[in-house]
Design a protein around this motif. Structure first.
Motif, mmCIF file in Angstrom:
data_model
loop_
_atom_site.group_PDB
_atom_site.id
_atom_site.type_symbol
_atom_site.label_atom_id
_atom_site.label_comp_id
_atom_site.label_asym_id
_atom_site.label_seq_id
_atom_site.Cartn_x
_atom_site.Cartn_y
_atom_site.Cartn_z
ATOM 1 N N UNK A 19 -43.885 7.679 69.368
ATOM 2 C CA UNK A 19 -43.815 7.773 67.978
ATOM 3 C C UNK A 19 -44.114 9.217 67.506
ATOM 4 N N UNK A 20 -45.339 9.605 68.139
ATOM 5 C CA UNK A 20 -45.670 11.049 67.933
ATOM 6 C C UNK A 20 -44.745 12.065 67.892
ATOM 7 N N UNK A 21 -44.093 11.829 69.138
ATOM 8 C CA UNK A 21 -43.190 12.980 69.717
ATOM 9 C C UNK A 21 -41.870 13.013 68.895
ATOM 10 N N UNK A 22 -41.477 11.669 68.645
ATOM 11 C CA UNK A 22 -40.358 11.513 67.931
ATOM 12 C C UNK A 22 -40.484 12.135 66.565
ATOM 13 N N UNK A 23 -41.473 11.648 65.988
ATOM 14 C CA UNK A 23 -41.723 12.075 64.551
ATOM 15 C C UNK A 23 -41.986 14.019 64.282
ATOM 16 N N UNK A 24 -42.838 14.313 65.384
ATOM 17 C CA UNK A 24 -43.088 15.763 65.393
ATOM 18 C C UNK A 24 -42.245 16.440 66.285
ATOM 19 N N UNK A 25 -40.882 16.101 66.581
ATOM 20 C CA UNK A 25 -40.108 16.772 67.518
ATOM 21 C C UNK A 25 -39.902 18.326 67.007
ATOM 22 N N UNK A 26 -39.611 18.330 65.805
ATOM 23 C CA UNK A 26 -39.121 19.848 65.354
ATOM 24 C C UNK A 26 -40.453 20.704 65.231
ATOM 25 N N UNK A 27 -41.552 20.065 64.916
ATOM 26 C CA UNK A 27 -42.820 20.868 64.753
ATOM 27 C C UNK A 27 -43.250 21.300 66.107
ATOM 28 N N UNK A 28 -43.249 20.374 67.156
ATOM 29 C CA UNK A 28 -43.645 20.899 68.462
ATOM 30 C C UNK A 28 -42.418 21.910 69.102
ATOM 31 N N UNK A 29 -41.307 22.052 68.885
ATOM 32 C CA UNK A 29 -40.365 22.940 69.244
ATOM 33 C C UNK A 29 -40.797 24.118 68.427
ATOM 34 N N UNK A 30 -41.214 24.308 67.266
ATOM 35 C CA UNK A 30 -41.502 25.319 66.471
ATOM 36 C C UNK A 30 -43.009 25.949 67.234
ATOM 37 N N UNK A 31 -43.944 25.174 67.693
ATOM 38 C CA UNK A 31 -45.239 25.662 68.244
ATOM 39 C C UNK A 31 -44.857 26.324 69.396
ATOM 40 N N UNK A 32 -43.886 26.041 70.352
ATOM 41 C CA UNK A 32 -43.420 26.602 71.642
ATOM 42 C C UNK A 32 -42.695 28.054 71.175
ATOM 43 N N UNK A 33 -41.828 28.147 70.352
ATOM 44 C CA UNK A 33 -41.342 29.307 70.085
ATOM 45 C C UNK A 33 -42.273 30.079 69.240
ATOM 46 N N UNK A 34 -42.998 29.597 68.434
ATOM 47 C CA UNK A 34 -43.879 30.387 67.556
ATOM 48 C C UNK A 34 -44.950 31.274 68.819
ATOM 49 N N UNK A 35 -45.411 30.623 69.738
ATOM 50 C CA UNK A 35 -46.240 31.064 70.817
ATOM 51 C C UNK A 35 -45.455 32.282 71.352
ATOM 52 N N UNK A 36 -44.174 32.228 71.636
ATOM 53 C CA UNK A 36 -43.466 33.094 72.429
ATOM 54 C C UNK A 36 -43.439 34.471 71.538
ATOM 55 N N UNK A 37 -43.093 34.244 70.247
ATOM 56 C CA UNK A 37 -42.835 35.326 69.248
ATOM 57 C C UNK A 37 -44.068 35.945 69.051
ATOM 58 N N UNK A 38 -45.068 35.179 68.448
ATOM 59 C CA UNK A 38 -46.177 35.808 68.062
ATOM 60 C C UNK A 38 -47.128 36.368 69.667
ATOM 61 N N UNK A 39 -46.813 35.886 70.566
ATOM 62 C CA UNK A 39 -47.449 36.318 71.914
ATOM 63 C C UNK A 39 -46.672 37.835 71.972
ATOM 64 N N UNK A 40 -45.355 37.741 71.979
ATOM 65 C CA UNK A 40 -44.764 39.261 72.166
ATOM 66 C C UNK A 40 -45.253 40.235 71.147
ATOM 67 N N UNK A 41 -45.433 39.730 70.160
ATOM 68 C CA UNK A 41 -45.928 40.801 68.859
ATOM 69 C C UNK A 41 -47.226 41.222 69.192
ATOM 70 N N UNK A 42 -48.123 40.437 69.552
ATOM 71 C CA UNK A 42 -49.439 40.727 69.901
ATOM 72 C C UNK A 42 -49.339 41.632 71.335
#
Length: 411
Positions: A177-200
């Motif tokens: 249920x949590x994975x289904x409901x938050x699927x888009x947010x979890x994808x964002x968390x992964x991508x955000x880590x890449x972009x923000x980590x790269x900027x840092x």
């Protein structure tokens, strides 16, 4: 291939790799943090502390209770489940199935009673008992549903139903249920880590030109791991209300998807937890089966008394709940309940339409104020958010240490 460039520019290569290295750190730490939120479903390691269990499975009981509280306080009125259910219609669809089970259930009960009584009752009296039971159980379904509608709380334990379907052997369901409901947010968390980590990482490369000290890299790794996890989680849930930054409008990603999430959440609960079958098992199947067996026992005792056979039905003279007779009753109740459930597709379809759980939940959920809507997903992280952020820091430190050792011994 000429490797002279690489051998002569090892430090430059290390500097160029910094944005990519920390982009990977940001992505990897966020992915690991998410996986550790939901998995493993059971504790892996040496109990009680040396090991790990996913935060959601570990807190399943508490999270399920939060879901129940949100639903009962804001999303669902349990009385609404049955307000449109017609007991007469339910009886018309269901009672024939129950009546058809009376002969076999009666034979099974009589077959396991006191042998000295059984030989008298099996000789011509069994059909009398069956007829009496059918007559007394003729309106069992209608009577149960009338009672449900008159006093839902005394018959239908909503909290218990949800907890059973989301915890214990069903804990995977709350994870889904949590994975289904938050699927888009979890994808964002992964991508955000890449972009923000790269900027840092770019900032790290620039800083190396000013402060080329190897041990600063693990420290920066801690910062990258911490910041990427913290920023990603914050951007999902904050701000609660839309804010403007010049021409840019922004709101927490989860809050911005309130209507979409409400539709998905309602669908998941209506199709996996609060299904017509689950509700009917709670209020009707088992209750009707128990009523049937109790009536068979009562009519069997009545028949025995008429024949002046005053011995106990239980050949073991009632030796508690584990006697053969009591075990037979439990087995008959279970079999009757399962048969009713497997024979009630049309009934469940009717109940599903009458209850309209998905539609009612969606209408109320999409109109929740942000501070009440946010906990639906945030509760999966909230209590142990600091653990996820610390995990990011530790992993960032490890990668930073390897990078520092490279710059110290290789470059």
């Amino acid at each position: 291939m000429d490797f002279s460039f690489f051998s002569q520019n090892k430090e430059l290569i290390g500097i160029i790799m910094m944005p990519f290295t920390y982009g990977f750190v940001g992505w990897f730490t966020n992915v690991v943090a998410l996986k550790m939120t939901f998995y493993p479903l059971e504790f892996v390691g040496i109990p009680p502390y040396l090991g790990w269990q996913g935060i959601v499975p570990k807190k399943a009981q508490k999270l399920a209770l939060k879901s129940v509280n949100i639903m009962t306080e804001r999303l669902i009125k349990v009385e609404d489940f049955f307000s449109k259910v017609d007991p007469e219609q339910l009886e018309k669809e269901f009672q024939p199935v129950l009546d058809g089970l009376v002969p076999s259930a009666t034979r099974e009960i009589i077959h396991h009673i006191n042998p000295s009584l059984r030989k008298h009752l099996e000789n011509g009296h069994e059909s009398e008992i069956v007829n009496a039971v059918q007559e007394k159980c003729a309106h069992t379904v209608r009577n149960i549903m009338v009672q449900v509608k008159e006093n839902v709380s005394s018959v239908f334990n909503f909290r218990s139903l949800v907890l059973r379907k989301l915890t214990g052997p069903n804990v995977k369901r709350i994870v889904d249920i949590f994975e289904e409901v938050g699927s888009k947010e979890f994808t964002f968390i992964e991508r955000c880590g890449w972009y923000l980590g790269g900027a840092l990482g770019i900032l790290q490369a620039l800083l190396w030109e000013v402060l080329p000290i190897w041990w600063t890299l693990p420290i920066q790794g801690i910062i990258v791991g911490y910041v990427t996890n913290w920023v990603a989680l914050t951007m999902i849930f904050r701000p609660l209300y839309e804010k403007k930054f010049g021409p840019i409008k922004y709101r927490g990603l989860f809050l911005a998807r309130q209507e979409e999430v409400s539709k998905k959440y309602s669908n998941v609960f209506a199709t996996q937890v609060l299904t017509a079958r689950n509700v009917l098992e709670e209020i009707l199947y088992k209750r009707a089966a128990r009523t049937l067996v109790e009536t068979i026992q009562s009519e069997t005792e009545t028949a025995a008394h008429k024949m002046n056979l005053n011995e106990s039905l239980d050949g073991e003279n009632g030796k508690g709940e584990d006697s053969d007779f009591e075990n037979t009753k439990k087995e008959v109740i279970r079999n009757v309940s399962e048969t009713l459930a497997n024979s009630s597709t049309k009934l469940e379809s009717y109940m599903g339409r009458a209850m309209s759980i998905e539609n009612n939940m969606f209408k109320r959920m999409k109109d929740l104020p942000p501070e009440e809507f946010e906990p639906i997903l945030r509760s999966a992280f909230q209590e142990d958010e600091y653990v996820l952020i610390l995990i990011g820091s530790v992993l960032g430190a490890i990668v930073g240490l390897f990078q520092g050792l490279y710059m110290l011994f290789v470059a």
